[in-house]
Design an enzyme around this catalytic site. Structure first.
Site, PDB file in Angstrom:
ATOM      1  N   ASP A 154      -0.485  -3.947   5.748  1.00  0.00           N
ATOM      2  CA  ASP A 154      -1.088  -3.719   7.046  1.00  0.00           C
ATOM      3  C   ASP A 154      -2.565  -4.104   6.974  1.00  0.00           C
ATOM      4  O   ASP A 154      -3.194  -3.938   5.945  1.00  0.00           O
ATOM      5  CB  ASP A 154      -0.993  -2.239   7.432  1.00  0.00           C
ATOM      6  CG  ASP A 154       0.452  -1.730   7.547  1.00  0.00           C
ATOM      7  OD1 ASP A 154       1.380  -2.516   7.432  1.00  0.00           O
ATOM      8  OD2 ASP A 154       0.627  -0.521   7.733  1.00  0.00           O
ATOM      9  N   HIS A 169      -7.412  -1.901   5.438  1.00  0.00           N
ATOM     10  CA  HIS A 169      -6.545  -0.941   6.117  1.00  0.00           C
ATOM     11  C   HIS A 169      -7.097   0.460   5.811  1.00  0.00           C
ATOM     12  O   HIS A 169      -8.117   0.585   5.164  1.00  0.00           O
ATOM     13  CB  HIS A 169      -5.110  -1.154   5.607  1.00  0.00           C
ATOM     14  CG  HIS A 169      -4.065  -0.369   6.331  1.00  0.00           C
ATOM     15  ND1 HIS A 169      -4.023  -0.246   7.697  1.00  0.00           N
ATOM     16  CD2 HIS A 169      -2.990   0.319   5.862  1.00  0.00           C
ATOM     17  CE1 HIS A 169      -2.983   0.498   8.029  1.00  0.00           C
ATOM     18  NE2 HIS A 169      -2.336   0.864   6.937  1.00  0.00           N
ATOM     19  N   ASP A 175       5.761   4.281   5.016  1.00  0.00           N
ATOM     20  CA  ASP A 175       6.647   3.288   5.642  1.00  0.00           C
ATOM     21  C   ASP A 175       6.678   1.969   4.868  1.00  0.00           C
ATOM     22  O   ASP A 175       7.373   1.031   5.266  1.00  0.00           O
ATOM     23  CB  ASP A 175       6.282   3.064   7.130  1.00  0.00           C
ATOM     24  CG  ASP A 175       4.834   2.675   7.354  1.00  0.00           C
ATOM     25  OD1 ASP A 175       3.983   2.989   6.500  1.00  0.00           O
ATOM     26  OD2 ASP A 175       4.535   2.056   8.397  1.00  0.00           O
ATOM     27  N   HIS A 176       5.953   1.913   3.751  1.00  0.00           N
ATOM     28  CA  HIS A 176       5.972   0.697   2.925  1.00  0.00           C
ATOM     29  C   HIS A 176       6.514   0.942   1.520  1.00  0.00           C
ATOM     30  O   HIS A 176       6.730  -0.004   0.774  1.00  0.00           O
ATOM     31  CB  HIS A 176       4.570   0.074   2.858  1.00  0.00           C
ATOM     32  CG  HIS A 176       4.128  -0.455   4.186  1.00  0.00           C
ATOM     33  ND1 HIS A 176       4.120  -1.793   4.502  1.00  0.00           N
ATOM     34  CD2 HIS A 176       3.726   0.201   5.318  1.00  0.00           C
ATOM     35  CE1 HIS A 176       3.727  -1.954   5.754  1.00  0.00           C
ATOM     36  NE2 HIS A 176       3.476  -0.763   6.272  1.00  0.00           N
ATOM     37  N   HIS A 218       1.228   3.862   2.021  1.00  0.00           N
ATOM     38  CA  HIS A 218       1.731   4.570   3.202  1.00  0.00           C
ATOM     39  C   HIS A 218       3.261   4.574   3.106  1.00  0.00           C
ATOM     40  O   HIS A 218       3.872   3.587   2.689  1.00  0.00           O
ATOM     41  CB  HIS A 218       1.270   3.893   4.501  1.00  0.00           C
ATOM     42  CG  HIS A 218      -0.151   4.244   4.866  1.00  0.00           C
ATOM     43  ND1 HIS A 218      -0.962   3.440   5.636  1.00  0.00           N
ATOM     44  CD2 HIS A 218      -0.904   5.332   4.535  1.00  0.00           C
ATOM     45  CE1 HIS A 218      -2.151   4.022   5.787  1.00  0.00           C
ATOM     46  NE2 HIS A 218      -2.142   5.166   5.122  1.00  0.00           N
ATOM     47  N   HIS A 261       5.901  -5.589  11.967  1.00  0.00           N
ATOM     48  CA  HIS A 261       5.241  -4.278  11.931  1.00  0.00           C
ATOM     49  C   HIS A 261       4.901  -3.792  13.337  1.00  0.00           C
ATOM     50  O   HIS A 261       3.791  -3.331  13.618  1.00  0.00           O
ATOM     51  CB  HIS A 261       3.993  -4.312  11.036  1.00  0.00           C
ATOM     52  CG  HIS A 261       3.587  -2.945  10.556  1.00  0.00           C
ATOM     53  ND1 HIS A 261       2.665  -2.157  11.215  1.00  0.00           N
ATOM     54  CD2 HIS A 261       3.994  -2.210   9.498  1.00  0.00           C
ATOM     55  CE1 HIS A 261       2.526  -1.015  10.569  1.00  0.00           C
ATOM     56  NE2 HIS A 261       3.315  -1.015   9.521  1.00  0.00           N
ATOM     57  N   HIS A 304       0.855  -1.192   0.000  1.00  0.00           N
ATOM     58  CA  HIS A 304       0.000   0.000   0.000  1.00  0.00           C
ATOM     59  C   HIS A 304       0.889   1.238   0.000  1.00  0.00           C
ATOM     60  O   HIS A 304       2.116   1.144   0.123  1.00  0.00           O
ATOM     61  CB  HIS A 304      -0.986  -0.007   1.169  1.00  0.00           C
ATOM     62  CG  HIS A 304      -0.377   0.066   2.541  1.00  0.00           C
ATOM     63  ND1 HIS A 304       0.527  -0.857   3.032  1.00  0.00           N
ATOM     64  CD2 HIS A 304      -0.566   0.972   3.555  1.00  0.00           C
ATOM     65  CE1 HIS A 304       0.859  -0.537   4.264  1.00  0.00           C
ATOM     66  NE2 HIS A 304       0.222   0.577   4.610  1.00  0.00           N
TER      67      HIS A 304
HETATM   68 ZN   LIG Z   1      -0.213   1.448   6.622  1.00  0.00          ZN
END
Ligand SMILES: [Zn+2]
Length: 301
Positions: free
Chosen positions: A210, A140, A64-65, A62, A268, A60
């Site tokens: 997530d 998510h 941090d990914h 976000h 995570h 996804h």
């Molecule tokens: Zn996320």
């Protein structure tokens, strides 16, 4: 299957923790799953050759990914890559990356091929004679997919002693490995089972991050060998997990138990906790075979 965890913590990069990224080596494929900041440094630390990675799967959008992805793509150009690089991820990933390449006038000199995802149903997105990859739609805050990586059943293994006993010519070995019986010069038939061993059972790896705790996930990861399931929080923060659409260690274990998987790998983690051992302790009350991902850790399955 060999898994290298490059990063497995939630939210922001910190001195000792990286956001999500991992490398899965499966049936001769080297696959990058998510690409948080720090991915390139960790790849170098683990001596994983950038050029061996041909497929990248992003869960996804976000940061941090996937905030490590533009840098990785741009380094590939500097390293003189010429073969295709395939990027799978949510719709919008192509626009995000190409805008950065355009603004920096740094187009790749290798084919960069995007496969954008929009479906909320499971779909087969990659397949060759070695592996298949399907999406695992997750729930998510933004559109998110996990991925299910499955080995294909290999050829049968030759029983060398048996083929030599019957004096079978090497020219037939490939047919035998493909499951064929053999007719000898005297007309008698040797069944394939006598000449071969079963191939190893194909393995499977499900990456789920997530996501909120979601019972419908159970069917999608039924009996996989390894389930990586996010556990951002512990049960004491279950209310935060629900609010932010993340899961707890206990919930991850519940999915693993209900899906009858062999091994659960947690990751995570929120950095609010003193020790990640707490995640294992909590999950182990529900499901016995729990492993903890950690930055730099490798697993053989
Ligand atoms: Zn996320």
């Amino acid at each position: 299957m060999h898994l290298t965890v490059l990063g497995c913590y939630a939210a922001t990069p910190r001195t000792l923790t990286n956001p999500t990224s991992q490398v899965l080596e499966i049936n001769n494929h080297v696959i990058l799953i998510d690409c948080g900041e720090g991915t390139q440094v960790e790849l170098r630390r683990h001596k994983i050759k950038f050029s061996r990675i041909n497929h990248i799967f992003i869960s996804h959008l976000h940061g941090d990914h996937f905030f490590g992805l533009p840098g990785f793509i741009s380094t590939m150009r500097l390293l003189g890559r010429d073969k295709e690089l395939y990027v799978y991820g949510p719709k919008g990933i192509k626009e995000a990356i190409t805008l950065l390449l355009k603004l920096g006038d740094s187009w790749t000199n290798y084919p960069l091929l995007f496969h954008e995802l929009t479906s909320k149903e499971t779909e087969l997105i990659f397949e060759d004679d070695k592996i298949s990859v399907s999406t695992i739609p997750l729930d998510h805050r933004v559109y998110t997919n996990g991925y299910l990586f499955k080995e294909k059943l290999g050829k049968r293994k030759l029983n060398v002693a048996a083929v030599e006993k019957y004096g079978i010519d090497k020219a037939y070995y490939n047919n035998i490995k493909n499951g064929r019986d053999i007719t000898l010069d005297n007309g008698s038939i040797v069944p394939n089972k006598e000449l071969t061993y079963d191939p190893p059972k194909p393995k499977s790896y499900a990456f789920c991050s997530d996501t909120i705790y979601d019972e419908s996930l159970v069917d999608k990861v039924k009996e996989v060998d390894v389930l990586y399931h996010e556990s951002t929080f512990l049960d004491s923060e279950a209310h935060l997990a629900a609010k932010t659409k993340h899961a707890t260690a206990k919930q991850a274990a519940q999915v693993a138990k209900d899906a009858n998987v062999k091994t659960l790998v947690l990751g995570h983690y929120s950095t609010r906790y003193k020790s990640i051992e707490l995640f294992k302790e909590e999950a182990s009350t529900v499901f016995p075979n729990v492993l903890l991902a950690d930055d730099g850790k490798t697993f053989d399955f």
